[in-house]
Write a protein that holds these residues in place. Structure first.
Motif, PDB file in Angstrom:
ATOM      1  N   GLU A 113      19.685   4.650  -1.880  1.00 24.71           N
ATOM      2  CA  GLU A 113      20.613   4.299  -2.904  1.00 24.71           C
ATOM      3  C   GLU A 113      21.344   3.425  -2.972  1.00 24.71           C
ATOM      4  OE1 GLU A 113      18.378   7.175  -6.667  1.00 24.71           O
ATOM      5  OE2 GLU A 113      20.291   7.975  -5.362  1.00 24.71           O
ATOM      6  N   GLU A 114      22.389   4.186  -1.802  1.00 22.67           N
ATOM      7  CA  GLU A 114      23.348   3.656  -1.612  1.00 22.67           C
ATOM      8  C   GLU A 114      23.357   3.297  -0.400  1.00 22.67           C
ATOM      9  OE1 GLU A 114      26.300   7.473  -1.449  1.00 22.67           O
ATOM     10  OE2 GLU A 114      25.033   8.816  -2.512  1.00 22.67           O
ATOM     11  N   LYS A 115      22.647   3.228   0.735  1.00 22.78           N
ATOM     12  CA  LYS A 115      22.864   2.047   2.339  1.00 22.78           C
ATOM     13  C   LYS A 115      21.993   1.417   2.367  1.00 22.78           C
ATOM     14  CE  LYS A 115      26.180   4.974   4.221  1.00 22.78           C
ATOM     15  NZ  LYS A 115      27.479   3.689   4.536  1.00 22.78           N
ATOM     16  N   ASP A 116      20.644   1.102   0.362  1.00 25.62           N
ATOM     17  CA  ASP A 116      20.067   0.165   0.905  1.00 25.62           C
ATOM     18  C   ASP A 116      19.327   0.032   2.042  1.00 25.62           C
ATOM     19  OD1 ASP A 116      18.759  -2.278  -0.847  1.00 25.62           O
ATOM     20  OD2 ASP A 116      19.882  -3.999   0.652  1.00 25.62           O
ATOM     21  N   PHE A 117      19.085   1.255   2.777  1.00 26.02           N
ATOM     22  CA  PHE A 117      17.634   1.088   3.506  1.00 26.02           C
ATOM     23  C   PHE A 117      15.722   1.056   3.535  1.00 26.02           C
ATOM     24  CE2 PHE A 117      20.761   3.117   6.436  1.00 26.02           C
ATOM     25  CZ  PHE A 117      20.594   3.294   7.491  1.00 26.02           C
ATOM     26  N   THR A 118      15.624  -0.322   4.376  1.00 25.66           N
ATOM     27  CA  THR A 118      14.327  -0.990   3.904  1.00 25.66           C
ATOM     28  C   THR A 118      13.132  -0.287   3.854  1.00 25.66           C
ATOM     29  OG1 THR A 118      15.477  -2.415   5.178  1.00 25.66           O
ATOM     30  CG2 THR A 118      13.658  -2.861   4.798  1.00 25.66           C
ATOM     31  N   PHE A 119      12.941   1.095   4.962  1.00 23.62           N
ATOM     32  CA  PHE A 119      11.869   1.820   4.647  1.00 23.62           C
ATOM     33  C   PHE A 119      12.013   3.164   5.731  1.00 23.62           C
ATOM     34  CE2 PHE A 119      11.803  -1.335   8.981  1.00 23.62           C
ATOM     35  CZ  PHE A 119      11.336  -0.328   9.527  1.00 23.62           C
ATOM     36  N   VAL A 120      11.354   4.014   5.536  1.00 25.12           N
ATOM     37  CA  VAL A 120      10.888   5.209   6.180  1.00 25.12           C
ATOM     38  C   VAL A 120       9.719   4.663   7.069  1.00 25.12           C
ATOM     39  CG1 VAL A 120      10.677   7.340   6.324  1.00 25.12           C
ATOM     40  CG2 VAL A 120      11.727   6.286   3.648  1.00 25.12           C
ATOM     41  N   ALA A 121       9.870   5.322   8.474  1.00 25.11           N
ATOM     42  CA  ALA A 121       8.820   5.315   9.711  1.00 25.11           C
ATOM     43  C   ALA A 121       8.108   6.640   9.744  1.00 25.11           C
ATOM     44  CB  ALA A 121       9.181   4.234  10.148  1.00 25.11           C
ATOM     45  N   VAL A 122       7.412   7.076  10.060  1.00 23.21           N
ATOM     46  CA  VAL A 122       7.265   8.918  10.013  1.00 23.21           C
ATOM     47  C   VAL A 122       6.363   9.217  11.347  1.00 23.21           C
ATOM     48  CG1 VAL A 122       7.304   9.425   7.998  1.00 23.21           C
ATOM     49  CG2 VAL A 122       5.761   9.299   8.544  1.00 23.21           C
ATOM     50  N   GLU A 123       6.273  10.018  12.216  1.00 28.04           N
ATOM     51  CA  GLU A 123       5.387  10.874  12.525  1.00 28.04           C
ATOM     52  C   GLU A 123       4.074  11.115  12.294  1.00 28.04           C
ATOM     53  OE1 GLU A 123       4.938  14.752  15.341  1.00 28.04           O
ATOM     54  OE2 GLU A 123       6.959  14.025  14.838  1.00 28.04           O
ATOM     55  N   GLY A 124       3.542   9.810  12.118  1.00 26.67           N
ATOM     56  CA  GLY A 124       2.139   9.676  10.810  1.00 26.67           C
ATOM     57  C   GLY A 124       1.276   8.858  11.520  1.00 26.67           C
ATOM     58  N   ASP A 125      -0.210   8.518  10.817  1.00 27.69           N
ATOM     59  CA  ASP A 125      -1.558   7.531  11.735  1.00 27.69           C
ATOM     60  C   ASP A 125      -0.718   6.877  10.589  1.00 27.69           C
ATOM     61  OD1 ASP A 125      -1.779   9.205  13.531  1.00 27.69           O
ATOM     62  OD2 ASP A 125      -3.496  10.037  11.635  1.00 27.69           O
ATOM     63  N   TRP A 126      -1.057   5.027  10.847  1.00 25.24           N
ATOM     64  CA  TRP A 126      -1.179   4.458  10.316  1.00 25.24           C
ATOM     65  C   TRP A 126      -1.531   3.632   9.097  1.00 25.24           C
ATOM     66  CZ3 TRP A 126       2.805  -0.058   9.968  1.00 25.24           C
ATOM     67  CH2 TRP A 126       2.248  -0.783   9.164  1.00 25.24           C
ATOM     68  N   PRO A 127      -3.355   3.669   9.998  1.00 25.72           N
ATOM     69  CA  PRO A 127      -4.256   3.635   8.330  1.00 25.72           C
ATOM     70  C   PRO A 127      -3.409   4.562   6.996  1.00 25.72           C
ATOM     71  CG  PRO A 127      -5.291   3.874  10.596  1.00 25.72           C
ATOM     72  CD  PRO A 127      -3.837   3.780  10.638  1.00 25.72           C
ATOM     73  N   ASP A 128      -3.069   5.914   7.519  1.00 25.25           N
ATOM     74  CA  ASP A 128      -2.903   7.035   6.210  1.00 25.25           C
ATOM     75  C   ASP A 128      -1.169   6.293   5.746  1.00 25.25           C
ATOM     76  OD1 ASP A 128      -5.303   8.014   5.987  1.00 25.25           O
ATOM     77  OD2 ASP A 128      -4.454   9.791   7.238  1.00 25.25           O
ATOM     78  N   CYS A 129      -0.571   5.998   6.140  1.00 27.65           N
ATOM     79  CA  CYS A 129       1.080   6.077   5.500  1.00 27.65           C
ATOM     80  C   CYS A 129       0.730   4.635   4.692  1.00 27.65           C
ATOM     81  CB  CYS A 129       1.415   6.292   6.670  1.00 27.65           C
ATOM     82  SG  CYS A 129       1.065   8.113   7.243  1.00 27.65           S
ATOM     83  N   GLN A 130      -0.495   3.744   5.240  1.00 28.01           N
ATOM     84  CA  GLN A 130      -0.353   2.528   4.699  1.00 28.01           C
ATOM     85  C   GLN A 130      -0.681   2.378   3.606  1.00 28.01           C
ATOM     86  OE1 GLN A 130      -3.165  -0.591   6.441  1.00 28.01           O
ATOM     87  NE2 GLN A 130      -1.945  -2.398   5.028  1.00 28.01           N
ATOM     88  N   ALA A 131      -2.413   3.729   3.466  1.00 25.98           N
ATOM     89  CA  ALA A 131      -2.655   3.946   2.081  1.00 25.98           C
ATOM     90  C   ALA A 131      -0.750   4.844   0.822  1.00 25.98           C
ATOM     91  CB  ALA A 131      -3.472   4.739   1.811  1.00 25.98           C
ATOM     92  N   LEU A 132      -0.019   5.079   1.570  1.00 27.28           N
ATOM     93  CA  LEU A 132       0.955   5.825   0.751  1.00 27.28           C
ATOM     94  C   LEU A 132       1.741   4.139   0.589  1.00 27.28           C
ATOM     95  CD1 LEU A 132       2.211   8.010  -0.294  1.00 27.28           C
ATOM     96  CD2 LEU A 132       2.625   9.268   1.630  1.00 27.28           C
ATOM     97  N   HIS A 133       1.999   4.062   1.390  1.00 23.35           N
ATOM     98  CA  HIS A 133       2.326   2.563   1.585  1.00 23.35           C
ATOM     99  C   HIS A 133       2.652   1.382   0.553  1.00 23.35           C
ATOM    100  CE1 HIS A 133       4.927  -0.633   2.381  1.00 23.35           C
ATOM    101  NE2 HIS A 133       3.948  -1.790   2.117  1.00 23.35           N
ATOM    102  N   ARG A 134       1.065   1.613   0.208  1.00 21.41           N
ATOM    103  CA  ARG A 134       0.685   0.526  -0.999  1.00 21.41           C
ATOM    104  C   ARG A 134       0.743   1.437  -2.398  1.00 21.41           C
ATOM    105  NH1 ARG A 134      -4.694  -0.176  -1.834  1.00 21.41           N
ATOM    106  NH2 ARG A 134      -4.281  -2.908  -2.189  1.00 21.41           N
ATOM    107  N   SER A 135       0.632   2.864  -2.408  1.00 22.16           N
ATOM    108  CA  SER A 135       0.759   3.191  -3.793  1.00 22.16           C
ATOM    109  C   SER A 135       2.035   3.430  -4.155  1.00 22.16           C
ATOM    110  CB  SER A 135       0.550   4.716  -3.290  1.00 22.16           C
ATOM    111  OG  SER A 135       0.268   5.605  -4.841  1.00 22.16           O
ATOM    112  N   VAL A 136       3.493   3.509  -2.738  1.00 25.47           N
ATOM    113  CA  VAL A 136       4.200   3.916  -3.183  1.00 25.47           C
ATOM    114  C   VAL A 136       5.349   2.713  -3.890  1.00 25.47           C
ATOM    115  CG1 VAL A 136       5.164   5.921  -1.784  1.00 25.47           C
ATOM    116  CG2 VAL A 136       5.377   3.930  -0.958  1.00 25.47           C
ATOM    117  N   THR A 137       5.088   1.554  -3.322  1.00 23.35           N
ATOM    118  CA  THR A 137       5.672   0.057  -3.303  1.00 23.35           C
ATOM    119  C   THR A 137       4.602  -0.086  -4.548  1.00 23.35           C
ATOM    120  OG1 THR A 137       3.397  -0.529  -1.608  1.00 23.35           O
ATOM    121  CG2 THR A 137       6.126  -0.441  -1.381  1.00 23.35           C
TER     122      THR A 137
END
Length: 444
Positions: A64-88
């Motif tokens: 909100e205050e520093k306009d960070f672009t994305f969150v990257a986590v210790e998780g699997d790419w396919p699962d997190c891509q599905a979550l990315h598609r939902s939150v965007t």
């Protein structure tokens, strides 16, 4: 231990303890972060609610205050891509991220399919809906484990988008097919016989890299990038499982290099003004050179990001707790349990902070000046035990294996001490079966 001894052991860190009571109390940390493009936020376990909660509070403010672009986590790419598609809010995705998180399959599912991550994902989706599509904040996985999921994704993408190039992917698929989608079987097979799947995987990756280099997808269209990233995961996973079977620190290094390289690819994709928040265990984001990991020949993400991007601003934030509860498992692949976290070992970072804070939650800025003008880095050169809890945990024997010798002020730039903590609540208590071995060396 009296207060005098505590102050001697912690030096000027103690006078710089700042109480934490809510999001606004993170102001000093936001000021310390300043214009940094990389903020890596840890956790001392994968199953502690307060670590996830404070990490989410900090990340909200960074977005909100520093306009960070994305969150990257210790998780699997396919699962997190599905979550990315939902939150965007990509077309055809669920309105509620819970549906996506409940679809996470790889053990330990509770790392991401829990109530704290769900709350953050719902907030992120609501935040993104107020922004134009090209400025929505992403959520991505950095890890290396999803060998078969990523292979299936590459084959499917090529069939739909480049059917003439499917054959290299099918050669890799046929190589892995005898192992019945069991990474452990593949790992041990490569230990017993000289043949492995490295050649067809490298061939596939080379072709995917060349295709990605030639393509110029529109900003915001992750399809081409994701296909290339799944090929990178496939190559990293094949190498990881092959080296894991041979023992030693190399598989750890393969994994952390892969995560740091993935972060670099995401930053390049998002452009020269991108900023990343990374969520991983302390053992990954705290600089390995400030621990005994360095003596074992191990590197980690925090070290690599500092080495590669110090000139762009890198802030490493660690966590710790004195006592409480944690969600973990008794053995690899077992269902999660709520377990006690006993009072920290005497003389440890957590023990000293417990006494220094009077049992309260507090923030330490480790590179700020002490009372005599010297920085905490000059004061904090003593190596102290620092607790690290993995997904497999045995509270009764933790003193023999759950403490990492650490020079705190070299390992992190800031540290959040949460004196008493509670366990994460999984969205589903039952866990799927897994053929994977524990991540070397401690399931972190």
């Amino acid at each position: 231990m009296d207060n005098t001894v505590t102050r001697t052991r912690l030096g000027s860190v103690v006078p710089d303890l700042r109480p934490l009571s809510g999001p606004e109390s993170l102001d000093p940390l936001l000021e310390r972060i300043g214009g940094a493009r990389y903020v890596l936020v840890g956790e001392a376990s994968h199953g502690t609610a307060e670590f996830y909660r404070w990490r989410a509070e900090l990340t909200r403010r960074l977005i909100e205050e520093k306009d960070f672009t994305f969150v990257a986590v210790e998780g699997d790419w396919p699962d997190c891509q599905a979550l990315h598609r939902s939150v965007t809010d990509e077309p055809g995705t669920p309105d509620d991220p819970r549906e996506v998180l409940e679809g996470f399959r790889r053990w330990p599912r509770w790392m991401w399919a829990n109530t704290e991550v769900l709350e953050f994902a719902r907030w992120l989706r609501a935040h993104n809906l107020q922004r134009p599509p090209q400025r929505r904040v992403g959520f991505f996985g950095l890890d290396v484990y999803s060998l078969w999921e990523s292979l299936h994704a590459v084959v499917g993408w090529l069939r739909e988008n480049a059917p003439g190039q499917v054959e290299p992917a099918l050669r890799a698929y046929r190589c892995f097919e005898p192992y019945a989608e069991d990474p452990q079987s593949y790992a041990y097979a490569t230990r017993l016989v000289p043949e492995d799947c490295e050649t067809p995987v490298v061939d596939l990756l080379t072709k995917m890299r060349r295709r990605a280099d030639e393509a110029v997808p529109p900003r915001g269209d992750l399809s081409e990038f994701a296909a290339r990233q799944n090929a990178e995961v496939l190559a990293g996973a094949e190498r990881y499982y092959r080296t894991m079977a041979r023992g030693g620190p190399q598989s750890w290094n393969v994994r952390d290099h892969h995560m740091a390289d993935t972060l670099d690819r995401l930053m390049r994709y998002h452009g020269p003004h991108a900023k990343a928040v990374v969520w991983e265990h302390n053992t990954h984001i705290g600089d390995a050179r400030a621990t005994d990991m360095a003596y074992a020949g191990m590197v980690n993400v925090g070290q690599l990001v500092r080495e590669r991007h110090a000139d762009q601003g890198v802030v490493l934030v660690g966590f710790g707790t004195y006592e409480g509860e944690v969600t973990a498992a008794d053995t690899w692949g077992a269902p999660p349990e709520r377990m006690p976290v006993p009072p920290a070992r005497e003389g440890s970072v957590e023990y000293l902070l417990h006494h220094a804070t009077g049992g309260r939650t507090a923030l330490l800025l480790l590179d700020s000046a002490g009372p005599d003008g010297r920085s905490a880095a000059e004061w904090g050169r003593e190596s102290l035990p620092h607790r690290a809890i993995g997904v497999v945990y045995h509270p009764g024997s933790e003193r023999r294996g759950n403490y990492v010798p650490t020079v705190l002020a070299r390992r992190y730039d800031a540290f959040l001490h949460v004196d008493r903590t509670g366990a994460l609540t999984p969205l589903r208590p039952a866990e799927p079966e897994t053929g994977e071995e524990e991540t070397w060396p401690t399931g972190q």
